[in-house]
Design a protein around this motif. Structure first.
Motif, PDB file in Angstrom:
ATOM      1  N   ASP A 112     -57.408-106.971 -93.747  1.00 26.82           N
ATOM      2  CA  ASP A 112     -58.588-105.395 -93.761  1.00 26.82           C
ATOM      3  C   ASP A 112     -57.504-105.055 -94.635  1.00 26.82           C
ATOM      4  OD1 ASP A 112     -60.113-103.382 -93.205  1.00 26.82           O
ATOM      5  OD2 ASP A 112     -59.270-103.002 -91.139  1.00 26.82           O
ATOM      6  N   ALA A 113     -57.059-104.302 -95.651  1.00 27.56           N
ATOM      7  CA  ALA A 113     -56.727-103.168 -96.561  1.00 27.56           C
ATOM      8  C   ALA A 113     -56.975-101.837 -96.097  1.00 27.56           C
ATOM      9  CB  ALA A 113     -57.118-103.331 -98.089  1.00 27.56           C
ATOM     10  N   LEU A 114     -58.192-101.066 -95.901  1.00 24.93           N
ATOM     11  CA  LEU A 114     -58.914-100.308 -95.684  1.00 24.93           C
ATOM     12  C   LEU A 114     -57.880 -99.795 -94.439  1.00 24.93           C
ATOM     13  CD1 LEU A 114     -60.608 -97.858 -96.125  1.00 24.93           C
ATOM     14  CD2 LEU A 114     -62.432 -98.983 -95.331  1.00 24.93           C
ATOM     15  N   GLY A 115     -57.639-100.445 -93.314  1.00 21.85           N
ATOM     16  CA  GLY A 115     -57.186-100.684 -91.989  1.00 21.85           C
ATOM     17  C   GLY A 115     -55.976-100.401 -91.474  1.00 21.85           C
ATOM     18  N   ALA A 116     -55.354-101.484 -92.895  1.00 23.07           N
ATOM     19  CA  ALA A 116     -53.560-101.552 -93.111  1.00 23.07           C
ATOM     20  C   ALA A 116     -53.477-100.134 -93.953  1.00 23.07           C
ATOM     21  CB  ALA A 116     -53.328-102.088 -94.565  1.00 23.07           C
ATOM     22  N   LEU A 117     -54.681 -99.220 -94.665  1.00 22.01           N
ATOM     23  CA  LEU A 117     -54.361 -97.876 -95.059  1.00 22.01           C
ATOM     24  C   LEU A 117     -54.220 -96.906 -94.201  1.00 22.01           C
ATOM     25  CD1 LEU A 117     -56.085 -98.536 -98.683  1.00 22.01           C
ATOM     26  CD2 LEU A 117     -53.735 -97.934 -98.268  1.00 22.01           C
ATOM     27  N   ARG A 118     -55.619 -97.419 -93.562  1.00 18.77           N
ATOM     28  CA  ARG A 118     -55.453 -95.755 -92.396  1.00 18.77           C
ATOM     29  C   ARG A 118     -54.346 -95.853 -91.422  1.00 18.77           C
ATOM     30  NH1 ARG A 118     -62.191 -97.419 -91.586  1.00 18.77           N
ATOM     31  NH2 ARG A 118     -63.396 -95.602 -93.266  1.00 18.77           N
ATOM     32  N   ALA A 119     -54.310 -97.086 -91.234  1.00 17.61           N
ATOM     33  CA  ALA A 119     -52.872 -96.940 -89.503  1.00 17.61           C
ATOM     34  C   ALA A 119     -52.216 -96.888 -90.641  1.00 17.61           C
ATOM     35  CB  ALA A 119     -51.938 -99.069 -89.439  1.00 17.61           C
ATOM     36  N   GLN A 120     -51.446 -96.856 -91.871  1.00 18.11           N
ATOM     37  CA  GLN A 120     -50.277 -96.035 -92.304  1.00 18.11           C
ATOM     38  C   GLN A 120     -50.493 -94.475 -93.085  1.00 18.11           C
ATOM     39  OE1 GLN A 120     -47.602 -97.806 -93.532  1.00 18.11           O
ATOM     40  NE2 GLN A 120     -46.687 -95.800 -94.729  1.00 18.11           N
ATOM     41  N   ARG A 121     -51.660 -94.280 -92.743  1.00 17.50           N
ATOM     42  CA  ARG A 121     -51.935 -93.338 -92.577  1.00 17.50           C
ATOM     43  C   ARG A 121     -51.958 -92.147 -91.067  1.00 17.50           C
ATOM     44  NH1 ARG A 121     -51.991 -88.322 -92.953  1.00 17.50           N
ATOM     45  NH2 ARG A 121     -53.502 -87.088 -93.494  1.00 17.50           N
ATOM     46  N   THR A 122     -51.969 -92.797 -90.318  1.00 15.19           N
ATOM     47  CA  THR A 122     -51.122 -92.446 -88.818  1.00 15.19           C
ATOM     48  C   THR A 122     -50.068 -92.338 -88.644  1.00 15.19           C
ATOM     49  OG1 THR A 122     -53.560 -93.287 -87.924  1.00 15.19           O
ATOM     50  CG2 THR A 122     -51.718 -93.143 -86.472  1.00 15.19           C
ATOM     51  N   GLN A 123     -49.246 -93.174 -88.875  1.00 10.59           N
ATOM     52  CA  GLN A 123     -48.097 -93.543 -89.040  1.00 10.59           C
ATOM     53  C   GLN A 123     -47.378 -91.717 -89.973  1.00 10.59           C
ATOM     54  OE1 GLN A 123     -46.660 -96.844 -89.990  1.00 10.59           O
ATOM     55  NE2 GLN A 123     -47.074 -98.213 -88.912  1.00 10.59           N
ATOM     56  N   VAL A 124     -47.815 -91.839 -91.185  1.00 12.58           N
ATOM     57  CA  VAL A 124     -47.537 -90.915 -91.423  1.00 12.58           C
ATOM     58  C   VAL A 124     -48.367 -89.464 -91.394  1.00 12.58           C
ATOM     59  CG1 VAL A 124     -47.746 -89.791 -93.987  1.00 12.58           C
ATOM     60  CG2 VAL A 124     -47.694 -92.157 -94.160  1.00 12.58           C
ATOM     61  N   ALA A 125     -48.279 -89.399 -90.839  1.00 10.48           N
ATOM     62  CA  ALA A 125     -49.440 -88.850 -89.680  1.00 10.48           C
ATOM     63  C   ALA A 125     -48.151 -87.950 -89.441  1.00 10.48           C
ATOM     64  CB  ALA A 125     -50.472 -88.280 -89.360  1.00 10.48           C
ATOM     65  N   GLU A 126     -48.357 -88.730 -88.885  1.00 10.79           N
ATOM     66  CA  GLU A 126     -46.782 -89.074 -86.871  1.00 10.79           C
ATOM     67  C   GLU A 126     -45.611 -88.170 -87.868  1.00 10.79           C
ATOM     68  OE1 GLU A 126     -47.389 -92.922 -85.673  1.00 10.79           O
ATOM     69  OE2 GLU A 126     -49.047 -92.128 -83.908  1.00 10.79           O
ATOM     70  N   ARG A 127     -44.871 -89.163 -89.103  1.00 12.24           N
ATOM     71  CA  ARG A 127     -43.985 -88.776 -89.080  1.00 12.24           C
ATOM     72  C   ARG A 127     -43.263 -87.256 -89.879  1.00 12.24           C
ATOM     73  NH1 ARG A 127     -43.319 -92.555 -93.724  1.00 12.24           N
ATOM     74  NH2 ARG A 127     -43.663 -94.086 -92.525  1.00 12.24           N
ATOM     75  N   ILE A 128     -44.757 -86.815 -90.465  1.00 15.95           N
ATOM     76  CA  ILE A 128     -44.444 -85.416 -90.441  1.00 15.95           C
ATOM     77  C   ILE A 128     -44.913 -84.812 -89.423  1.00 15.95           C
ATOM     78  CG2 ILE A 128     -45.757 -83.819 -92.018  1.00 15.95           C
ATOM     79  CD1 ILE A 128     -47.668 -85.851 -93.771  1.00 15.95           C
TER      80      ILE A 128
END
Length: 278
Positions: free
Chosen positions: A86-102
């Motif tokens: 699930d490429a889109l799911g992977a990107l969304r999960a990464q977006r969540t991680q990026v938001a947490e890191r920010i």
């Protein structure tokens, strides 16, 4: 329309160095991706050197794009090669991680700002807050004056570190502790508590505990403070305002307490105050 450079790669192949320069990655990274089977060059020269085709370069473009988004190499491999991934799911999960890191970085930045401000000026309070907490006799410029005088000392750095984590409520608690100690000193002096007595020594220890809100205070350092309380006009006025003669009496208590711990008050020095803290 295909990139001319990619077309060139398809015709003759590009070397590792050429691909590294084109994609702004290291040769070492390309070798690593080749070694783990993530992006292997399709061609080899007669001499055995790797050559990347246009198709290879397209895959590398995608790897670099996903890597810049923060995906790990195994996640990238799944996105590129696993038709069920699930490429889109992977990107969304990464977006969540990026938001947490920010969010973590923003909190870190705010903490650094507070630490810098505390190193520059002490309590992170407005002038009005300082007066409200420490009393109408408080000079809001006092911390700045102290920094100019003591800003290069270990004790100022410790004071700043404590200040950076305190708001008005925490500083109010410090002020309350100081006021409580002042009252106890005045009452003990009224009661004729003699220097060196158990009650006097408890007051001396309590002073060190209260003062630790600013920085750790050894007994030798406390002796030096006792001298300053008596000799400095501002400090003497504070203590003598509680009870006439309290500054001198308090110094006697501190000196007697130091002697009980094997310290000669006449030779105590600020930088000699490295005895083990209790």
């Amino acid at each position: 329309m295909p990139d001319t450079a990619d077309a060139d790669a398809g015709a003759d192949g590009l070397t590792v160095g050429q691909v590294a320069a084109r994609l702004d990655v290291t040769v070492r990274a390309l070798h690593h991706w080749d070694g783990i089977g993530l992006a292997r060059p399709s061609l080899r020269t007669v001499a055995g050197y790797r050559l990347y085709t246009a198709g290879d370069l397209e895959r590398l473009h995608r790897i670099v794009a996903y890597r810049e988004l923060g995906l790990g190499l195994e996640r990238i491999r799944a996105v590129l090669d696993d038709t069920t991934a699930d490429a889109l799911g992977a990107l969304r999960a990464q977006r969540t991680q990026v938001a947490e890191r920010i969010d973590r970085l923003q909190r870190l930045g705010a903490g650094l700002d507070r630490m810098i401000e505390a190193h520059e000026g002490g309590p992170l309070l407005t002038d009005e807050q300082q007066v409200a907490i420490f009393g109408p006799g408080w000079d809001p410029d006092g911390p700045a004056q102290a920094r100019r005088r003591y800003g290069d000392t270990t004790q100022w750095r410790q004071y700043a570190e404590r200040s950076a984590s305190r708001g008005p409520e925490e500083w109010q608690a410090v002020a309350d502790d100081i006021a409580g100690l002042d009252r106890a000193l005045g009452e003990a002096m009224d009661a004729g508590v003699p220097p060196g007595s158990p009650e006097a020594n408890r007051l001396v220890d309590r002073h060190r505990e209260v003062f630790a809100a600013y920085f750790p205070l050894t007994r030798q350092m406390q002796v030096c403070l006792g001298r300053m309380y008596e000799a400095d006009a501002g400090f003497a006025a504070h203590y003598d305002g509680i009870r006439p003669g309290l500054a001198m009496w308090f110094r006697r208590l501190i000196d007697a307490g130091a002697r009980a711990h094997g310290i000669d008050p006449d030779t105590a020095t600020w930088d000699g105050g490295q005895e083990k803290r209790r």
